[in-house]
Design an enzyme around this catalytic site. Structure first.
Site, mmCIF file in Angstrom:
data_model
loop_
_atom_site.group_PDB
_atom_site.id
_atom_site.type_symbol
_atom_site.label_atom_id
_atom_site.label_comp_id
_atom_site.label_asym_id
_atom_site.label_seq_id
_atom_site.Cartn_x
_atom_site.Cartn_y
_atom_site.Cartn_z
ATOM 1 N N ARG A 10 -4.944 2.045 -8.263
ATOM 2 C CA ARG A 10 -5.188 0.621 -8.031
ATOM 3 C C ARG A 10 -6.371 0.388 -7.081
ATOM 4 O O ARG A 10 -6.370 -0.513 -6.249
ATOM 5 C CB ARG A 10 -3.925 -0.077 -7.496
ATOM 6 N N SER A 51 3.597 -6.199 -11.176
ATOM 7 C CA SER A 51 4.282 -5.377 -10.183
ATOM 8 C C SER A 51 3.897 -5.844 -8.781
ATOM 9 O O SER A 51 2.713 -5.904 -8.449
ATOM 10 C CB SER A 51 3.916 -3.903 -10.359
ATOM 11 N N GLU A 103 1.031 -4.534 -3.897
ATOM 12 C CA GLU A 103 0.000 -4.324 -4.901
ATOM 13 C C GLU A 103 -0.711 -5.649 -5.164
ATOM 14 O O GLU A 103 -1.909 -5.675 -5.465
ATOM 15 C CB GLU A 103 0.610 -3.800 -6.191
#
Length: 304
Positions: free
Chosen positions: A178, A228, A298
């Site tokens: 990420r 998420s 996230e």
């Protein structure tokens, strides 16, 4: 005259066709459907408009925030006291050269994946259900079902604050979980090249359909969310930890830990940024107390 009045005036002078919006509600631009007004937003449709927006802002000492499709973003209820650039198209949008596809930053990942399917190219099946744009996906190295951008990106064309363009090879993109070399928000992604392989069109279609079924079965797609909520902790899965702590269904205001998938915080109706942040804090505290694992967001925040 405020700095925002000055910026708008300079932008209109530099690029009369550039679309500008004052006090644009960010709830319209995030998948969470949450967020107050942004001071000023530019929506360039060409590389020239993007350059004018970026250079004019930097000349006034303003650092713009680059907005993709807003699918991994939580914006303050008070909004954002700043300037956003949302590149809604991209150079050429989509081009093909053999087994490489070139996509403009504003193209949706689903459109790119479907274009690969149409051409019998494999490698992007995982991306078909990711709701982000190409620029945002490359920036955060988006991924799902064992696939990620780092596996298929061959190069990225960017624009810096001085208005200079450059092409960054995949090896210099610093891809990790990420994260990419563009995560610092200093360069605007204009387009990217994707290196794919020839495949059987029907097999590609079946794989995409299979992943779509999995998403519908396991993810709370019926509610607004930012996907998420937490990164995957090393050696663990965030959703499993949250479920283990008995937090499925936990609610603060309109924000809820999805009863369907504990890794998602969803907006069940009228959720505010404050609701989401309060719920996130409770989740992190409980997981820390009961498992010793520190969950990391996230989802990116803006104006918070």
């Amino acid at each position: 005259m405020s700095i925002w009045d000055t910026l708008e005036e300079e932008l209109r002078r530099a690029c009369p066709d550039l679309e500008l919006r004052r006090e644009e509600r960010m709830a319209r631009h995030t998948s969470f459907r949450i967020g107050g007004p942004a001071r000023l937003m530019a929506l360039p449709k060409t590389e020239g408009e993007a350059r004018a927006a970026l250079v004019t802002a930097r000349n006034l000492g303003i650092t713009p925030f680059f907005l993709g499709n807003g699918t991994n973003l939580l914006v303050s209820d008070a909004g954002y006291e700043g300037f956003l650039i949302k590149y809604i198209r991209g150079p050429g949008e989509l081009r093909e050269a053999g087994r490489e596809l070139t996509a403009g930053a504003g193209l949706l990942l689903s459109q790119l994946a479907n274009a690969a399917l149409d051409r019998g190219l494999t490698g992007l099946e995982f991306a078909q259900g990711i709701p982000g744009s190409v620029g945002g996906a490359v920036t955060m190295n988006a991924g799902a079902y064992d696939g990620e951008m780092a596996q298929v990106v061959s190069w990225v064309k960017v624009l810096d604050g001085a208005g200079r363009t450059s092409v960054i090879s995949a090896g210099d993109c610093d891809f990790s979980y990420r994260h990419s070399a563009f995560s610092d928000g200093r360069r605007l992604i204009l387009e990217a090249g994707f290196s794919l392989q020839s495949g059987d069109r029907e097999a590609i279609r079946e794989r995409m359909a299979e992943l779509s079924r999995k998403r519908r079965e396991k993810q709370p797609l019926e509610y607004p969310s930012a996907g998420s909520t937490f990164k995957r902790p090393e050696g663990h899965f965030a959703a499993a930890l949250i479920e283990q702590c008995g937090l499925k269904g936990l609610t603060v205001g309109g924000a809820q830990v999805s009863p369907k998938h504990a890794g998602f915080v969803v907006n069940t109706g009228g959720a505010t940024c404050a609701d989401v942040l309060a719920l996130v804090a409770r989740i992190r505290e409980r997981v820390r107390q009961e498992t010793g694992v520190e969950l990391e967001l996230e989802v990116k925040t803006l104006g918070v």
